[in-house]
Design a protein around this motif. Structure first.
Motif, PDB file in Angstrom:
ATOM      1  N   ASP A  84       4.843 -28.047  22.691  1.00 33.09           N
ATOM      2  CA  ASP A  84       6.178 -27.454  22.769  1.00 33.09           C
ATOM      3  C   ASP A  84       6.031 -25.940  22.754  1.00 33.09           C
ATOM      4  N   GLN A  85       4.970 -25.490  23.426  1.00 32.45           N
ATOM      5  CA  GLN A  85       4.760 -24.058  23.535  1.00 32.45           C
ATOM      6  C   GLN A  85       5.740 -23.459  24.533  1.00 32.45           C
ATOM      7  N   ALA A  86       6.217 -22.273  24.177  1.00 30.34           N
ATOM      8  CA  ALA A  86       7.236 -21.620  25.000  1.00 30.34           C
ATOM      9  C   ALA A  86       6.804 -21.517  26.458  1.00 30.34           C
ATOM     10  N   GLU A  87       5.535 -21.106  26.686  1.00 31.52           N
ATOM     11  CA  GLU A  87       5.157 -20.857  28.076  1.00 31.52           C
ATOM     12  C   GLU A  87       5.106 -22.156  28.875  1.00 31.52           C
ATOM     13  N   ASP A  88       4.716 -23.263  28.227  1.00 30.23           N
ATOM     14  CA  ASP A  88       4.708 -24.555  28.923  1.00 30.23           C
ATOM     15  C   ASP A  88       6.124 -24.993  29.258  1.00 30.23           C
ATOM     16  N   VAL A  89       6.983 -24.886  28.252  1.00 30.09           N
ATOM     17  CA  VAL A  89       8.360 -25.340  28.430  1.00 30.09           C
ATOM     18  C   VAL A  89       9.023 -24.542  29.547  1.00 30.09           C
ATOM     19  N   ILE A  90       8.923 -23.231  29.456  1.00 27.07           N
ATOM     20  CA  ILE A  90       9.590 -22.381  30.443  1.00 27.07           C
ATOM     21  C   ILE A  90       8.987 -22.613  31.833  1.00 27.07           C
ATOM     22  N   ALA A  91       7.661 -22.750  31.895  1.00 30.41           N
ATOM     23  CA  ALA A  91       7.023 -22.938  33.202  1.00 30.41           C
ATOM     24  C   ALA A  91       7.474 -24.247  33.841  1.00 30.41           C
ATOM     25  N   MET A  92       7.564 -25.332  33.058  1.00 27.87           N
ATOM     26  CA  MET A  92       7.992 -26.616  33.619  1.00 27.87           C
ATOM     27  C   MET A  92       9.429 -26.530  34.122  1.00 27.87           C
ATOM     28  N   ILE A  93      10.282 -25.925  33.327  1.00 30.56           N
ATOM     29  CA  ILE A  93      11.680 -25.827  33.736  1.00 30.56           C
ATOM     30  C   ILE A  93      11.795 -24.971  34.995  1.00 30.56           C
ATOM     31  N   ARG A  94      11.047 -23.886  35.024  1.00 28.28           N
ATOM     32  CA  ARG A  94      11.145 -23.017  36.199  1.00 28.28           C
ATOM     33  C   ARG A  94      10.546 -23.676  37.434  1.00 28.28           C
ATOM     34  N   ALA A  95       9.596 -24.601  37.218  1.00 28.16           N
ATOM     35  CA  ALA A  95       9.036 -25.330  38.363  1.00 28.16           C
ATOM     36  C   ALA A  95      10.060 -26.310  38.929  1.00 28.16           C
ATOM     37  N   GLY A  96      11.056 -26.684  38.124  1.00 26.90           N
ATOM     38  CA  GLY A  96      12.092 -27.560  38.650  1.00 26.90           C
ATOM     39  C   GLY A  96      12.416 -28.773  37.795  1.00 26.90           C
ATOM     40  N   ALA A  97      11.722 -28.952  36.650  1.00 26.87           N
ATOM     41  CA  ALA A  97      12.058 -30.086  35.790  1.00 26.87           C
ATOM     42  C   ALA A  97      13.474 -29.906  35.242  1.00 26.87           C
ATOM     43  N   ARG A  98      14.193 -31.045  35.074  1.00 24.84           N
ATOM     44  CA  ARG A  98      15.562 -30.946  34.595  1.00 24.84           C
ATOM     45  C   ARG A  98      15.658 -31.121  33.085  1.00 24.84           C
ATOM     46  N   GLY A  99      14.516 -31.252  32.450  1.00 22.83           N
ATOM     47  CA  GLY A  99      14.561 -31.391  31.012  1.00 22.83           C
ATOM     48  C   GLY A  99      13.158 -31.378  30.449  1.00 22.83           C
ATOM     49  N   TYR A 100      13.083 -31.225  29.151  1.00 30.53           N
ATOM     50  CA  TYR A 100      11.771 -31.130  28.512  1.00 30.53           C
ATOM     51  C   TYR A 100      11.887 -31.736  27.125  1.00 30.53           C
ATOM     52  N   VAL A 101      11.128 -32.783  26.890  1.00 31.00           N
ATOM     53  CA  VAL A 101      11.139 -33.383  25.549  1.00 31.00           C
ATOM     54  C   VAL A 101       9.696 -33.533  25.087  1.00 31.00           C
ATOM     55  N   THR A 102       9.508 -33.510  23.774  1.00 32.99           N
ATOM     56  CA  THR A 102       8.158 -33.671  23.269  1.00 32.99           C
ATOM     57  C   THR A 102       7.859 -35.149  23.045  1.00 32.99           C
ATOM     58  N   LYS A 103       6.564 -35.477  22.957  1.00 35.16           N
ATOM     59  CA  LYS A 103       6.185 -36.889  22.883  1.00 35.16           C
ATOM     60  C   LYS A 103       6.543 -37.536  21.551  1.00 35.16           C
ATOM     61  N   THR A 104       6.974 -36.728  20.576  1.00 35.70           N
ATOM     62  CA  THR A 104       7.379 -37.318  19.301  1.00 35.70           C
ATOM     63  C   THR A 104       8.801 -37.867  19.368  1.00 35.70           C
ATOM     64  N   ILE A 105       9.424 -37.777  20.529  1.00 36.28           N
ATOM     65  CA  ILE A 105      10.816 -38.212  20.685  1.00 36.28           C
ATOM     66  C   ILE A 105      10.948 -39.708  20.389  1.00 36.28           C
ATOM     67  N   GLU A 106      12.086 -40.077  19.799  1.00 38.87           N
ATOM     68  CA  GLU A 106      12.352 -41.496  19.525  1.00 38.87           C
ATOM     69  C   GLU A 106      12.628 -42.214  20.850  1.00 38.87           C
ATOM     70  N   PRO A 107      12.241 -43.519  20.922  1.00 35.51           N
ATOM     71  CA  PRO A 107      12.446 -44.252  22.179  1.00 35.51           C
ATOM     72  C   PRO A 107      13.894 -44.223  22.677  1.00 35.51           C
ATOM     73  N   GLU A 108      14.867 -44.368  21.750  1.00 31.57           N
ATOM     74  CA  GLU A 108      16.263 -44.374  22.220  1.00 31.57           C
ATOM     75  C   GLU A 108      16.645 -43.035  22.812  1.00 31.57           C
ATOM     76  N   GLU A 109      16.131 -41.978  22.154  1.00 33.86           N
ATOM     77  CA  GLU A 109      16.444 -40.643  22.673  1.00 33.86           C
ATOM     78  C   GLU A 109      15.837 -40.434  24.047  1.00 33.86           C
ATOM     79  N   LEU A 110      14.642 -41.005  24.232  1.00 35.12           N
ATOM     80  CA  LEU A 110      13.983 -40.863  25.531  1.00 35.12           C
ATOM     81  C   LEU A 110      14.785 -41.569  26.615  1.00 35.12           C
ATOM     82  N   SER A 111      15.245 -42.801  26.297  1.00 35.19           N
ATOM     83  CA  SER A 111      16.060 -43.540  27.262  1.00 35.19           C
ATOM     84  C   SER A 111      17.309 -42.745  27.613  1.00 35.19           C
ATOM     85  N   ASP A 112      17.898 -42.180  26.577  1.00 33.75           N
ATOM     86  CA  ASP A 112      19.099 -41.382  26.761  1.00 33.75           C
ATOM     87  C   ASP A 112      18.819 -40.193  27.691  1.00 33.75           C
ATOM     88  N   ALA A 113      17.676 -39.557  27.444  1.00 35.46           N
ATOM     89  CA  ALA A 113      17.305 -38.380  28.243  1.00 35.46           C
ATOM     90  C   ALA A 113      17.097 -38.768  29.701  1.00 35.46           C
TER      91      ALA A 113
END
Lengths: 211, 400
Positions: A84-113
């Motif tokens: 969840d480093q700033a440069e990774d997050v910002i780079a992914m979003i700027r590349a075109g990803a519509r969201g960014y979640v970390t792998k510790t996310i709960e399964p329901e939250e992931l489905s929701d996302a």
């Protein structure tokens, strides 16, 4: 018709775990563990949403997002990473990803996302919201397009509540607006994050890394 | 064709196909000093190296080469920045040629013409090197220095030794004759070329090896540092996890180690000697995670050095987190810190069962009172927002 999901991650165990978690609700059309296979298969299968890891050999998630967007722009990306480093997050979003979640996310939250990204909305974790607030803080608008370089007061309110750990539904209630409006604000922030040519974004991200 | 296109084509034409009329130019890029020799080479249509050799040869005639160079440079000096090639006006070029001829004549008349042998050897050396280094042919000079050559071929050794001996001979026979600069240069030149021919590849490989060795040492030191750190932190934690029976405890250990490793890997360590509020809050959150096995998500925007008053905010936030971990029943706590214009705000939020302010159990009231009194002493304020079933948010606000 359930949402077609494609997974890209170079960790076999993680891939298997996420796949089984998502299999009930979504149609997992494929998985791959390297960038080139991923790009080829995504172009072929045309999934609705691609979950993509950030750090992989041969260019990582950013390469996947950018190269798929060249040929198949309607595929939507949700970045999923241990980083969840700033440069990774910002780079992914700027590349075109519509969201960014970390792998510790709960399964329901992931489905929701995934559902949210599929619907064309943006998915901001509290951490990402914090990064965005930090990156746009004290903004001096550039001459070219001041609208893109600044967040509106309302957008900041929404981001602050997300950073404080509230779900979109709670944000909507706290601000007395509809969930749809919250989603609109977040999508607008995403657009600014992707299109703003502020040098501060890059500089800010690298500064955070150096400290 | 638009005027702009005509202009572009013309400029292209100027810089490339200049065959019929001679035009003196000076290069703006791909140059050694001021681009004079390169420009001249372009004008004459020869390799740069030959023109440079000519300048060096002329240089042995009392520095004439340098004078001519300077003259052309000055004649071709204007301040148009975006041009790649600097043309010298025809009349100026003509003037230069006449002045140059006059200068040569003058030197001849006065008898200051140096020993022709010096000029000739300098010329031979210069043009010889130019021939070797001519970039339009596969470079023999580069081949001489090729570091992949493993053992010296016999020719290489012989040529090198001959050059070396020649250089040294010229040197010893001319030593003492101080004015024979040319001969001294020749001696040094021959010796140098001899050395390069004989040992060039090894000298270069030695240099490459040296820097590789240095890099390798740096890599090894880094690896040792990583190993030491991993041993102290990650391996210890893994050992603890193996001995632990309680899954919740394992999860907390793993989570704690994860954040520590992350900080270490990505360098989120605080600045030297300065404790930051964000760092203090993260540490407080880590303690709560360890003590109560409830994860705390920390998000910070902006930062401040820790002072007397901000310390109170950190302590109050820690109490709020403990409170949430103990009583809310939420499975995670959020902590958000923001430094805005003249204000530090910290939000401690949980999605737990919440409470009604009037029916707070006495021990819990004690804690909220203690949060309040801390903040008030520091000159800040506290806001507690909670309803049964809706979670709790504690807002700490300190004007700066």
């Amino acid at each position: 018709m359930s949402i077609k999901v494609y997974l890209v991650d170079d960790h076999r165990l993680f891939l298997a775990g996420v796949k089984s978690e998502l299999a009930e609700e979504f149609q997992v059309v494929g998985t791959s563990r390297d960038v080139d296979t991923a790009i080829e298969e995504i172009r072929g299968y045309r999934p609705d949403v691609v979950l993509v890891d950030v750090h992989m050999p041969d260019g990582g998630g950013i390469a996947v997002v950018q190269r798929v967007a060249e040929t198949t722009p309607d595929v939507k990306f949700l970045a999923l990473s241990v980083s969840d480093q700033a440069e990774d997050v910002i780079a992914m979003i700027r590349a075109g990803a519509r969201g960014y979640v970390t792998k510790t996310i709960e399964p329901e939250e992931l489905s929701d996302a995934i559902r949210r990204v599929h619907a064309g909305d943006a998915v901001f974790s509290p951490r990402l919201a914090g990064f965005v607030l930090d990156a746009f803080a004290g903004a001096i608008p550039s001459d070219e397009d001041p609208e893109l370089d600044q967040l509106t007061a309302r957008e900041k309110d929404v981001l602050r509540l997300i950073a404080r750990g509230f779900a979109y539904k709670q944000v909507a209630r706290k601000l007395n607006i509809s969930i749809k409006t919250v989603e609109t604000h977040v999508s607008s922030v995403l657009r600014k994050l992707q299109l703003s040519n502020r040098h501060e974004l890059a500089r800010w991200a690298s500064r955070r890394r150096i400290v | 064709m638009s005027p702009i296109e005509i202009g572009a084509v013309d400029r292209h034409h100027l810089s490339v196909a200049r065959a019929p009329g001679f035009e003196l130019t000076r290069r703006r890029s791909n140059r050694m000093i001021a681009g004079v020799a390169g420009g001249l080479a372009d004008s004459l249509g020869v390799s740069d190296a030959y023109v440079r050799a000519a300048f060096i040869t002329l240089g042995t005639v009392w520095g004439l080469g340098a004078l001519v160079y300077l003259a052309i440079w000055l004649a071709a000096f204007d301040r148009v920045a975006d041009r790649d090639v600097e043309p010298v006006g025809a009349s100026r070029a003509m003037g230069l040629v006449i002045a140059f001829g006059g200068l040569m004549l003058l030197l001849g008349v006065i008898g200051w013409w140096p020993n022709p042998a010096v000029v000739l050897t300098a010329g031979a050396l210069g043009f010889g090197t130019a021939f070797l280094a001519d970039s339009s042919k596969p470079g023999p000079l580069a081949a001489i220095m090729d570091p992949t050559v493993d053992r010296p071929s016999r020719t290489r050794v012989i040529v090198g030794v001959v050059l070396l001996i020649g250089g040294l001979t010229v040197f010893t026979t001319t030593i003492g004759q101080v004015f024979e600069f040319g001969a001294v240069f020749l001696a040094i030149g021959l010796t140098g070329v001899g050395l390069v021919v004989a040992f060039g590849p090894w000298v270069r490989r030695l240099l490459i090896d040296l820097s590789e060795e240095r890099n390798e040492r740096v890599r090894q030191e880094e690896r040792a540092e990583v190993a030491a750190h991993l041993h102290d932190s990650v391996l210890q934690t893994l050992a603890l996890i193996q001995r632990s029976e309680d899954p919740a405890r394992m999860a907390i250990l793993a989570r704690h180690q994860e954040s520590e490793l992350r900080d270490w890997l990505f360098g989120h360590a605080p600045l030297d000697g300065v404790d930051l509020v964000s760092t203090a809050l993260k540490q407080a959150a880590a303690r709560v995670e360890a003590d109560f096995q409830t994860p705390v998500d920390v998000v910070t925007v902006g930062d401040l050095p820790v002072g007397e008053r901000t310390k109170a905010v950190v302590a109050a936030a820690a109490e709020a987190m403990v409170n949430a971990a103990k009583h809310s029943g939420a499975d995670r706590i959020s902590l958000y810190q923001e430094v805005g214009e003249g204000v530090l705000e910290v939000f401690v939020t949980d999605q737990g069962k919440g409470f009604d302010e009037s029916s707070v159990p006495i021990d819990r009231k004690g804690i909220t009172e203690s949060i309040r009194s801390r903040m008030e002493k520091a000159g800040g304020e506290v806001e507690i927002d909670s309803e049964p079933g809706e979670g709790t948010e504690v807002v700490l606000r300190l004007g700066l």
